[in-house]
Design an enzyme around this catalytic site. Structure first.
Site, PDB file in Angstrom:
ATOM      1  N   ARG A 228       4.265 -12.831  43.400  1.00 30.38           N
ATOM      2  CA  ARG A 228       2.927 -12.498  43.968  1.00 30.38           C
ATOM      3  C   ARG A 228       2.863 -10.820  44.082  1.00 30.38           C
ATOM      4  NH1 ARG A 228       1.524 -17.010  43.055  1.00 30.38           N
ATOM      5  NH2 ARG A 228       0.705 -18.436  44.733  1.00 30.38           N
ATOM      6  N   GLU A 257      -6.316 -10.142  41.586  1.00 26.98           N
ATOM      7  CA  GLU A 257      -6.364 -10.693  40.182  1.00 26.98           C
ATOM      8  C   GLU A 257      -7.766 -11.451  39.975  1.00 26.98           C
ATOM      9  OE1 GLU A 257      -2.959 -13.426  40.339  1.00 26.98           O
ATOM     10  OE2 GLU A 257      -1.599 -11.963  40.030  1.00 26.98           O
ATOM     11  N   HIS A 276      -0.379 -12.805  35.047  1.00 22.37           N
ATOM     12  CA  HIS A 276       0.099 -13.950  35.890  1.00 22.37           C
ATOM     13  C   HIS A 276       0.055 -15.340  34.927  1.00 22.37           C
ATOM     14  CE1 HIS A 276       0.362 -14.911  40.342  1.00 22.37           C
ATOM     15  NE2 HIS A 276       1.452 -15.456  39.709  1.00 22.37           N
TER      16      HIS A 276
END
Length: 315
Positions: A228, A257, A276
């Site tokens: 994260r 994001e 990610h």
């Protein structure tokens, strides 16, 4: 239960439907792409697997259990869910293997300056240079859950020295030489050649790595984040990268994001950015379904669920 069990399962592939149904053969199980597609059934639902927002929670008067397909549930812990008696479970552990592999890949790429080889290939340039190796280096892992433990095993197999940081440092972990607590961040990172974040984002971990932590790192050390964003303070990290406090970073998880096109992280020469994407594997999804299937069988049998989220702690 006296009334028929209604389970809404959202966001799984068709090939998983049969084994989910087999876990609760007497229940009515409705499959859909999104929770919004079965919003009319929420008032009757006892179980929802998928992304249930605050409005959906308010509509689901009979709801007893929500399952998140994600391992990290920071997005699911809105105030209404935290205050609700509804049980929340996660798919914690489903991405441990690919996240550990992704972290190791980023460590190797940074240590060997892999982008330089890619630039050489693009320009057809035979650019040989001296690079590093992981053997003998120290890997300091922030967060010793599934991904952290998986990375510790792999780093040890590369003959790395492994240190860990967790909320309860008195709990040892295999392959970890020494465990640190949140109060020892600077001493922990000072030892590292790689600081790797595999922890969940919680109120306690947010901003854990700030200016003092990056100042304490070796100028030859690298920072890697695969779980994260937000655990490292972005401004402090940018300063550390620009001013040479640390050698570089591999970033798969980001505070915002998608990472905005104007983010300076994209263009820093000592940063590798991935979107990610570390745990985006078919096996990750299947392991998440494994968790749900096992828990659905327990729910039907009246047994305690596993992977229950502590809503106050955040994981």
């Amino acid at each position: 239960m006296n009334e028929p069990l209604l389970v809404l399962v959202c966001g799984v592939s068709g090939q998983e439907e049969e084994r989910i149904g087999a876990a609760a053969p007497d229940a009515e199980i409705v499959f859909a792409a999104r929770v919004a597609d079965v919003a009319d059934r929420l008032p009757e639902a006892h179980v929802v697997a998928g992304n249930l927002d605050a409005d959906g929670l308010a509509a689901a008067a009979r709801l007893r259990w929500v399952h998140s397909w994600a391992a990290g549930v920071d997005g699911a812990l809105y105030p209404e869910m935290v205050a609700s008696p509804v049980v929340l479970t996660s798919s914690k552990g489903n991405g441990a293997v690919p996240l550990a592999e992704h972290a190791l890949m980023l460590m190797l790429m940074l240590d060997r300056d892999a982008p330089r080889w890619l630039r050489g290939q693009a320009s057809r340039s035979w650019d040989r240079f001296r690079h590093g190796e992981l053997a003998g280096a120290t890997c300091s892992i922030v967060g010793m859950g599934g991904a952290g433990a998986a990375l510790a095993r792999r780093a040890a197999a590369f003959d790395m020295r492994v240190l860990g940081l967790r909320r309860r440092p008195d709990e040892p972990a295999p392959c970890v030489e020494r465990m640190y607590g949140p109060g020892d961040v600077e001493a922990f990172v000072a030892e590292a050649d790689f600081v790797v974040v595999t922890a969940a984002l919680t109120a306690q971990s947010r901003g854990l790595l700030g200016r003092a932590a990056f100042r304490a790192m070796k100028p030859t050390a690298h920072y890697v984040c695969v779980s994260r964003g937000g655990i490292a303070d972005d401004d402090a990290l940018l300063t550390a990268l620009r001013e040479g406090w640390i050698a570089g970073a591999g970033l798969d998880a980001h505070t915002v994001e998608p990472l905005p096109p104007d983010s300076p992280f994209w263009s820093l020469p000592n940063v590798i950015v991935t979107p990610h994407n570390g745990a985006t594997t078919a096996q990750t999804g299947r392991r998440g379904v494994d968790v749900f299937v096992a828990n659905l069988a327990r729910f039907v049998a009246g047994e305690p669920l596993r992977n229950v989220v502590d809503k106050r702690a955040g994981y």
